[in-house]
Design a protein around this motif. Structure first.
Motif, PDB file in Angstrom:
ATOM      1  N   THR A  10       0.838  -1.055   0.137  1.00 21.64           N
ATOM      2  CA  THR A  10      -0.092  -0.328   0.031  1.00 21.64           C
ATOM      3  C   THR A  10       0.855   1.388   0.019  1.00 21.64           C
ATOM      4  O   THR A  10       0.657   2.301  -0.942  1.00 21.64           O
ATOM      5  CB  THR A  10      -1.260  -0.408   1.608  1.00 21.64           C
ATOM      6  N   SER A  11       2.357   1.723   1.121  1.00 26.25           N
ATOM      7  CA  SER A  11       2.849   2.536   1.042  1.00 26.25           C
ATOM      8  C   SER A  11       3.394   2.549  -0.557  1.00 26.25           C
ATOM      9  O   SER A  11       4.137   3.453  -1.598  1.00 26.25           O
ATOM     10  CB  SER A  11       4.153   2.332   2.378  1.00 26.25           C
ATOM     11  N   PHE A  12       3.667   1.905  -1.088  1.00 27.86           N
ATOM     12  CA  PHE A  12       4.559   1.624  -2.647  1.00 27.86           C
ATOM     13  C   PHE A  12       3.775   2.057  -3.209  1.00 27.86           C
ATOM     14  O   PHE A  12       3.839   3.270  -4.217  1.00 27.86           O
ATOM     15  CB  PHE A  12       5.269   0.561  -3.043  1.00 27.86           C
ATOM     16  N   PHE A  13       2.459   1.469  -3.755  1.00 26.13           N
ATOM     17  CA  PHE A  13       1.794   2.160  -4.396  1.00 26.13           C
ATOM     18  C   PHE A  13       1.207   3.249  -4.328  1.00 26.13           C
ATOM     19  O   PHE A  13       1.295   4.479  -5.772  1.00 26.13           O
ATOM     20  CB  PHE A  13       0.316   0.947  -4.684  1.00 26.13           C
ATOM     21  N   THR A  14       1.055   3.801  -3.232  1.00 24.63           N
ATOM     22  CA  THR A  14       0.348   5.569  -2.663  1.00 24.63           C
ATOM     23  C   THR A  14       1.446   6.281  -2.880  1.00 24.63           C
ATOM     24  O   THR A  14       1.336   7.072  -3.638  1.00 24.63           O
ATOM     25  CB  THR A  14       0.054   5.297  -1.346  1.00 24.63           C
ATOM     26  N   LEU A 254      -5.564  -8.795  -5.484  1.00 22.41           N
ATOM     27  CA  LEU A 254      -6.222  -8.312  -6.281  1.00 22.41           C
ATOM     28  C   LEU A 254      -6.386  -7.380  -6.423  1.00 22.41           C
ATOM     29  O   LEU A 254      -6.952  -6.484  -7.269  1.00 22.41           O
ATOM     30  CB  LEU A 254      -7.339  -9.404  -7.058  1.00 22.41           C
ATOM     31  N   LEU A 255      -6.758  -6.136  -6.065  1.00 23.12           N
ATOM     32  CA  LEU A 255      -7.927  -5.084  -5.275  1.00 23.12           C
ATOM     33  C   LEU A 255      -6.149  -4.329  -5.967  1.00 23.12           C
ATOM     34  O   LEU A 255      -6.903  -2.854  -6.537  1.00 23.12           O
ATOM     35  CB  LEU A 255      -8.828  -4.789  -4.406  1.00 23.12           C
ATOM     36  N   TRP A 256      -5.197  -4.319  -5.580  1.00 23.44           N
ATOM     37  CA  TRP A 256      -4.376  -3.654  -5.125  1.00 23.44           C
ATOM     38  C   TRP A 256      -3.321  -3.633  -6.385  1.00 23.44           C
ATOM     39  O   TRP A 256      -2.710  -2.440  -6.991  1.00 23.44           O
ATOM     40  CB  TRP A 256      -3.266  -3.676  -3.824  1.00 23.44           C
ATOM     41  N   LEU A 257      -3.575  -4.356  -7.220  1.00 24.43           N
ATOM     42  CA  LEU A 257      -2.890  -4.562  -8.859  1.00 24.43           C
ATOM     43  C   LEU A 257      -3.715  -4.046 -10.104  1.00 24.43           C
ATOM     44  O   LEU A 257      -3.026  -3.066 -10.072  1.00 24.43           O
ATOM     45  CB  LEU A 257      -3.166  -6.295  -9.079  1.00 24.43           C
ATOM     46  N   ALA A 258      -5.176  -3.890  -8.335  1.00 23.50           N
ATOM     47  CA  ALA A 258      -6.036  -3.345  -9.943  1.00 23.50           C
ATOM     48  C   ALA A 258      -5.707  -1.761  -9.964  1.00 23.50           C
ATOM     49  O   ALA A 258      -5.848  -0.541 -10.698  1.00 23.50           O
ATOM     50  CB  ALA A 258      -7.160  -3.333  -9.707  1.00 23.50           C
ATOM     51  N   ILE A 259      -5.865  -1.623  -8.024  1.00 24.41           N
ATOM     52  CA  ILE A 259      -5.241   0.044  -7.697  1.00 24.41           C
ATOM     53  C   ILE A 259      -4.559   0.933  -8.383  1.00 24.41           C
ATOM     54  O   ILE A 259      -3.911   1.870  -9.104  1.00 24.41           O
ATOM     55  CB  ILE A 259      -5.418   0.016  -6.142  1.00 24.41           C
ATOM     56  N   GLY A 260      -3.320  -0.392  -8.325  1.00 23.97           N
ATOM     57  CA  GLY A 260      -1.830   0.206  -9.539  1.00 23.97           C
ATOM     58  C   GLY A 260      -1.741   0.775 -10.300  1.00 23.97           C
ATOM     59  O   GLY A 260      -0.676   1.682 -10.852  1.00 23.97           O
TER      60      GLY A 260
END
Length: 311
Positions: A10-14, A254-260
């Motif tokens: 989460t920190s990386f993608f943010t 799966l969700l954070w793959l999409a948010i990325g």
């Protein structure tokens, strides 16, 4: 407070979402490098992505450390969940309008300037954001959202409003999806091949237009690839089997793959667009990383609504 793999993700993608989209906005506003992309539509797409990194993912970062929602407030959780839906819809519409702009510029260049003026472009984007807000407005007053510890985020809970979400979602998304399919299909026609040759040999100043068109097609394909598994999982859970007993990491990744996806576009811009790379070099050509011609505030606002197109 505890640090784990979810905290790292989460920190990386943010950070990636905020940094990459800020750079894109600076290139749009402070340079003249992106001459063959409609800046109004690109700005809308970038803002939708940036808002995800500012208003959505930071709360998830906090939740991964504390293992709880940042505020014990159902209304706030509800509001954040619907903000994500708004940014998602606005992003899809922005993608479709970029494709429409490229389609008109290449297939009907004589009509492009009159059809895609800055004022009209702003009107179309305003309509796109209005459609996104309108889709989310009726459910906003029903407080149907919950904090899901598997995701470390608040997610929409359709509940008894499932028929509304399905119907409204189809009505809202259908025009954008149809436009993407129609305009991107043109890339694989003989007509486009002839037009591309014409741009590369005759219209040298706008030679990057076909390549930018194809780049937006790849962005659309990646968008579908990363979001499709999450929607399939949610559809399976809604109509076939309760997903609460599935490993929480399946939901999370799966969700954070999409948010990325909000940060993946930057990679394509850098790798495929010579104009964008030139804009980055112009942006940081001085030690203070400021554009020499950006001392007047009005220049920034003008650049955001200036559309450069091929003749």
């Amino acid at each position: 407070m505890q640090f784990n793999g979810e905290s790292l993700v989460t920190s990386f993608f943010t950070i990636a979402i905020v940094v990459t989209n800020t750079l894109v906005l600076l290139v749009i506003a402070w340079t003249e490098a992106l001459r063959n992309i409609n800046k109004v539509f690109l700005t809308s797409l970038t803002l939708a992505d940036l808002c995800v990194g500012i208003f959505i993912t930071p709360f998830a970062v906090y939740s991964t450390f504390s293992n709880s929602w940042i505020y014990d407030d159902q209304k706030f959780c509800h509001f954040v969940a619907y903000l994500l839906a708004i940014f998602f819809i606005a992003g899809v519409y922005s993608l479709s309008w970029i494709s429409v702009d490229h389609y008109l510029a290449i297939r009907k260049p004589q009509h492009h300037k009159t059809a895609m003026t800055p004022t009209r472009s702003l009107c179309w984007i305003a309509f796109a954001w209005l459609a996104a807000v309108s889709f989310c407005s009726p459910p906003l007053f029903t407080e149907r959202a919950s904090y899901y510890p598997e995701l470390f985020m608040c997610s929409i809970d359709a509940g008894p409003q499932k028929p509304y979400f399905i119907t409204a979602g189809i009505l809202v998304m259908f025009p954008a999806v149809l436009a993407l399919m129609f305009t991107n299909a043109y890339l694989f026609t003989k007509s486009f091949s002839k037009k591309r040759l014409m741009y590369e040999t005759i219209l040298i100043d706008t030679a990057t237009r076909p390549r930018n068109y194809f780049m937006n097609f790849l962005i659309s394909i990646i968008f579908v690839i990363v979001w499709l598994p999450w929607f399939v999982l949610q559809g399976y859970g809604a109509f076939v089997e309760d997903l609460r007993y599935y490993p929480h990491k399946v939901h999370f990744y799966l969700l954070w793959l999409a948010i990325g996806n909000s940060s993946y576009k930057f990679i394509l811009y850098v790798s495929m667009s010579a104009d964008f790379r030139r804009g980055l070099r112009q942006l940081c050509s001085r030690r203070d990383c400021r554009c020499p011609d950006c001392t007047m505030p009005e220049n920034i606002s003008i650049n955001f609504v200036t559309v450069h197109s091929g003749k």
